[in-house]
Design an enzyme around this catalytic site. Structure first.
Site, PDB file in Angstrom:
ATOM      1  N   GLU A 505       0.876  -1.190   0.000  1.00  0.00           N
ATOM      2  CA  GLU A 505       0.000   0.000   0.000  1.00  0.00           C
ATOM      3  C   GLU A 505       0.895   1.216   0.000  1.00  0.00           C
ATOM      4  O   GLU A 505       1.165   1.822   1.012  1.00  0.00           O
ATOM      5  CB  GLU A 505      -0.970   0.000   1.185  1.00  0.00           C
ATOM      6  CG  GLU A 505      -0.364  -0.253   2.550  1.00  0.00           C
ATOM      7  CD  GLU A 505      -1.362   0.064   3.690  1.00  0.00           C
ATOM      8  OE1 GLU A 505      -2.294   0.845   3.461  1.00  0.00           O
ATOM      9  OE2 GLU A 505      -1.189  -0.467   4.783  1.00  0.00           O
ATOM     10  N   GLU A 514       3.615   8.846  -4.296  1.00  0.00           N
ATOM     11  CA  GLU A 514       4.483   8.479  -3.169  1.00  0.00           C
ATOM     12  C   GLU A 514       5.492   7.402  -3.597  1.00  0.00           C
ATOM     13  O   GLU A 514       6.055   6.691  -2.785  1.00  0.00           O
ATOM     14  CB  GLU A 514       3.644   8.062  -1.948  1.00  0.00           C
ATOM     15  CG  GLU A 514       2.887   9.253  -1.363  1.00  0.00           C
ATOM     16  CD  GLU A 514       2.117   8.956  -0.078  1.00  0.00           C
ATOM     17  OE1 GLU A 514       2.312   7.873   0.497  1.00  0.00           O
ATOM     18  OE2 GLU A 514       1.324   9.811   0.334  1.00  0.00           O
TER      19      GLU A 514
END
Lengths: 705, 705
Positions: A505, A514
């Site tokens: 994740e 990210e």
């Protein structure tokens, strides 16, 4: 008295009323307060007041521009926050007559100075004339704004401006748009002209004057991203229901509700013009309806058109002629849908800029993990994805092993653990990369139990502090035998065996922001041939957006850096100029050779001419992610996963607000750039005008590798 | 449980306790919470924990530095704000042994990383070794501080550090001071060395370790201006009263009370070492003392030395051995004097920087006038000054008119109005220059009524908005006949007749800093020969000050401009390094020809060597004003007018904190500079070191004319 006790709609619960000039403001506030209104909009001076000639007397003194008897007088600051001032209507800083023009400018300055002295929170300004026809008015406002510190100026903006006579209108054809129909000009254009000349000053807001006919709903939506401070609702736009009570037409009801949702206050203007029966008669006509309760119950007391049949709220004895209008606002306010728990919790984050996390560079704090772990919906989706992957593997193995039980119960939610024995003898090797405090380990173990699969789990985490929590979990849950804890960066760790399933994740609000692609490219070294990555793919989406509030907040930093930073933000008062479009997609495992995670694309968004012109402040970004096959995880509005709150949208600002004409196009170019130690975005506008490329070489914002 | 319900002493009401390493922190917090303590100070790791060797394993993984069973484990952020971490005592980053030094640095980093991960609010750090002997410790702290965002480091600082053995102490003679006596070194020196190396970082605070003997009270006062976060109070410093209860010696009681007043928390350390009789016996021994109430009532239950005789608070059944220590803190806290209403209202302004008003350039808001008008004490002083001036005039006129009633009742407080007829036929001409909303007109009218004098008043005010309020007052009070309202700048107005008395309130926190001299020089044109100015004179005062909080707040702006601005501020956590000295004096009317309001002076402040060294952050300024003869208006601490709140002190910052050695001198030079359109101050340090002249040419701060 507030319209309702709920606080989920911000200031919308406070309603105001326009009143005539008052000699005794405490008494006026009190009497309208009894009637229900929380504040009054009162003229700053008597209608008859005009500024004295600007002569200096012989002795060096100046004539006082204001006399006590001529101006709104407030003795104590205690009353100041219940009064909004109103500037005289006769003022015309753009009059053709030079004397009137000069007197208007002096009067405007005097009245604004007086209002600021009194410490009023806001002043309602007269409407601008036709778009582009009030340069001097804008000039005076702009000067006044420079010296104000907290008092707001609410520019009255008619939603539709009546078309000027041909003589005047001949050269203002550009502003006539399809929005307002043949009968008028688009009020938004007039607003934009003035506020653009005032450089989008944050103390300048719009007080929208609602007329009897409304522009198209699509064009009205533009106001959601504008600094609308109040809705001016003349009594004349109300009609009477069969019992004589004032009610609004359906479209007006929806307009008011839409602004209530944005936290915008309503001000009733004009005199009462509906003959309401005396309270006794009304009570008799609508027995049992003395107390209006929120939506469902109140619905019983309304007619087929949604209008109340004649009712009173909390104080049946109140007989002020404007009381029925206030009661009607109560009715509309209390009828608003109840805001769900999650949205209430997010209310304090609305339109609040946050710089995205850098989880790769920085170690997250325990509390940050804790907050994200509370998103049960997200982990339920992960559990479902792992479950489906395990079932597919079981089916494939069963097929390979021969025709044994081909009717596999793929949708069984809780297959007994004993069935594990019926699958292959080798346990499935599942690696959680970026395990944090272990929520994906937990979700995977739940999925395995449901699927009756035996797992061998590796939990890889680079933050040594988070690893301590996983140790705790393994002992508490008794999982120490089947879960191996690895304190390492997934990009450098050498796995002892290949993984069948790789779970991670690592997504940000814009999907790849990210650095999920870079991390998973590194980790896929230890994925077995045919192994599965969860997630399998993700795509970012972009849309042009109006959001005055966010643009102002970025501008308040007074530097270039903040204009070249994307922000995570719970968008609230915003307007998408066009539907979103997909931008960048990443697929895992990535079989390209060599792998290149840099990207470039340009998008063109078209606007319907009937929606009018709009202002562009930047771009809103979202993502959609396929965890496994059709198990979708999404914050993209058309497909947003229900009750999932881990991600807010992302906002890419533009240095300067850009006017997008009716029917115009918005073109944008976006780059995802990669260097050995950082990844960053650059973005630029290509239409309606070409603009500077933001964040060149990642000078202002980057994500460290 | 808080020590008392009062909020006027900030965080001081929360007390903590040092506890041993705990495997179950929620249980520990709960059990000490039952005992009364609001938070615990707990070791971050087991005493036996040592960092693993820093090897990288073959597969790219790292050994986990922390194991769940070895470290303070907090599962949920809910507990984090009730725990302060404590770093292991064995850590010696400045050890002679390189292996121990390296291991200490690794351990320190690991423990601080873990504490930050848990989101703890603060961590207690071991004491530094002798002053100047812990450079590596300071270096590691300084690095850690750079990456912290909110967790504070509390450096344990013994008030007195035992003198090291001669072998080590030979070269640290400079730090041995008179403060701690022959038996030890001044703990403040050790603190200053570390924090100066950490560049006065705001997250680094001191936790003062109190020993059995205290330094002199004068030297302890230095800590008032330092960022003291907690007082560590070992059970060993308590003695037992005649019933066996732990009590503190008188000097320690005063120390604790002084820090309570500054809002500093107390932490009890060490194990219970007083044999307290069982509750039943205690209750029997002190009947009626089960509930401790604030000071006056509680005093009844204490012995002649101020110590409690043995009492219980709220829960007589609680039998934790540390309970009596907590109860004693309660006793001390509740015995603190009650803070007066005015100081409570000012609490939110404590150590809060405000830029001074510019009333000459800007028009004040109504609310600002309203706030200042509430200072009844100030206007009572003005009334008294006008009254005395009127009485003196009456006496002089009576003397001039001949021996008529020479026994003038100068002190009569309410002479009948009829006596006005007995004075001269010409009314006294009194001009209020800078009348604002009229409070000085009101005070003058009251004085005239008391003195039985007939006044002709001119109220001169340049703010046309404020004039409206005076119009209102004249009508309401029926003063329109005797008060003439003039909308003009006093510097340009031509008065129709000379004034006998000129009344003004143009003073700032530093006396002349709001340009009272320049304004009154302009206004004295219309003062009659022998006329009186109220005020007659004023003098500014200056003192060197320690105030870490304010210096940090100025530094946070990250520009030179803010270091060159004087601020109005309610000084709270501050320490004057020496008594104030007078600086500039202005007298009105000013008979100098030509008038020159520029000033220069230098002051030298000397410190008693017994008070120790201290740090200098800037200068605190005050003023004293003679309104008329001995009617004094003052914010100078030795003569501060009772209950007057219109002015807070002024603070002149220095760019860099300066170390002032024990017995050293502080020299300062101050200029008041005047130019045609502005007035400003420049200031510079001349001792203990020469420093840059601040605000040259008024580049950062000036007051406009």
């Amino acid at each position: 008295m507030v319209l309702g006790k709920r606080s989920d709609y911000g200031d919308a619960k406070y309603a105001g009323v326009q009143v005539p000039f008052s000699d005794d403001i405490p008494k006026t506030v009190e009497s309208y307060g009894l009637c229900g209104f929380d504040f009054v909009v009162a003229p700053l001076v008597r209608e008859s007041w005009r500024p004295p000639a600007p002569a200096v007397l012989d002795n060096g003194a100046l004539p006082s521009p204001l006399e006590r008897s001529d101006c709104l007088y407030i003795n104590s600051s205690q009353w100041a926050n219940q009064v909004v001032g109103a500037v005289s209507d006769w003022i015309q800083p753009d009059a053709a007559n030079p004397a009137l023009r000069q007197r208007s400018v002096t009067a405007l300055k005097t009245q604004l100075g007086w209002a600021a002295h009194l410490g009023l929170q806001a002043v309602v300004m007269p409407p601008p004339h036709a778009p582009g026809r009030c340069p001097n008015y804008a000039g005076v406002l702009n000067q006044a704004l420079q010296s104000l510190t907290h008092m707001a100026l609410w520019l009255t903006v008619p939603l539709v401006i009546p078309t000027p006579t041909p003589a005047h209108g001949a050269d203002s054809g550009a502003a006539v748009s399809a929005v307002a129909g043949a009968g008028g000009l688009d009020g938004w254009e007039a607003w934009h002209q003035v506020r653009a000349q005032c450089d989008h000053h944050n103390l300048l807001g719009a007080a929208l004057l609602v007329g009897p006919t409304l522009p198209s709903p699509a064009s009205l939506k533009r106001w959601a991203g504008e600094p609308v401070k109040a809705l001016l609702l003349p009594t004349a736009v109300f009609s009477a229901n069969k019992r004589g009570y004032p009610v609004l037409p359906k479209a007006h009801q929806e307009l008011v509700a839409a602004f209530f949702r944005l936290g915008v206050q309503v001000v009733i203007t004009g005199e009462a013009c509906h003959a309401v029966p005396p309270p006794a008669a009304a009570a008799a006509a609508a027995p049992g309806a003395k107390q209006v309760t929120p939506a469902p119950a109140a619905a019983a007391a309304v007619g087929p058109g949604g209008e109340p049949l004649g009712f009173t709220v909390t104080d049946p004895g109140e007989s002020h002629p404007l009381r029925p209008y206030w009661e009607y606002l109560c009715f509309l306010f209390r009828r608003l849908e109840v805001v769900c728990e999650q949205e209430r919790q997010e209310a304090s984050y609305r339109d609040y800029l946050q710089v995205p996390l850098q989880p790769l560079q920085d170690n997250l704090e325990s509390q940050t993990y804790e907050t994200f772990e509370k998103d049960t919906q997200k982990y339920t989706l992960y559990e479902e994805a792992v479950f489906r992957a395990l079932k597919d593997r079981q089916a494939a193995e069963a097929a390979a092993a021969g025709p044994r039980d081909p009717f596999d119960p793929a949708n069984a939610t809780d297959a007994p653990a004993a069935s594990a024995a019926s699958t292959s003898g080798r346990p499935v090797v599942l690696m959680v990369v970026g395990a944090g405090r272990g929520p994906l380990v937990r979700a995977s173990m739940r999925a395995a139990a449901r699927a009756g699969a035996r797992l061998r789990v590796y939990a890889v985490e680079k933050n040594p502090n988070a690893v301590v929590h996983i140790q705790h979990m393994l002992r508490t849950e008794g999982w120490s035998d089947c879960v191996t804890l690895v304190s390492a960066d997934m990009r450098h760790w050498q796995a002892p065996e290949p993984a069948d399933i790789l779970v991670s994740e690592l997504l940000g609000s814009f999907g790849d922001n990210e650095l999920s692609p870079e991390c998973l490219d590194g980790a896929q070294r230890f994925l077995a041939p045919g192994g599965i990555s969860i997630p399998q793919s993700y795509t970012s989406f972009l849309a042009p957006v109006t959001t005055h509030k966010l643009h102002h907040d970025v501008k308040a930093y007074k530097d270039l850096e903040h204009f070249e930073t994307p922000y995570v933000v719970r968008l609230h008062r915003h307007y998408l100029l066009a539907p979103t479009q997909p931008l960048f997609t990443f697929v895992h495992p990535n079989t390209d050779a060599p792998i290149d995670n840099s990207r470039y694309d340009s998008l063109v968004f078209s606007r319907d001419p009937a929606d009018g012109a709009a202002v562009l402040h930047g771009f809103a970004g979202y993502f959609e992610c396929a965890l496994y096959k059709d198990v979708l995880l999404s914050i993209h509005p058309p497909s947003h996963s229900v009750n999932m709150f881990s991600w807010f949208p992302i906002f890419f600002p533009l240095r300067e607000p850009v006017y997008v004409p009716a029917g115009g196009e918005v073109g944008v170019q976006v780059w995802r750039c990669c260097a050995p130690h950082k990844v960053w975005y650059e973005w630029a506008l290509s239409a309606p005008v070409a603009g500077p490329i933001h964040n060149v070489n990642g000078r202002s914002y980057w994500v460290g590798l």
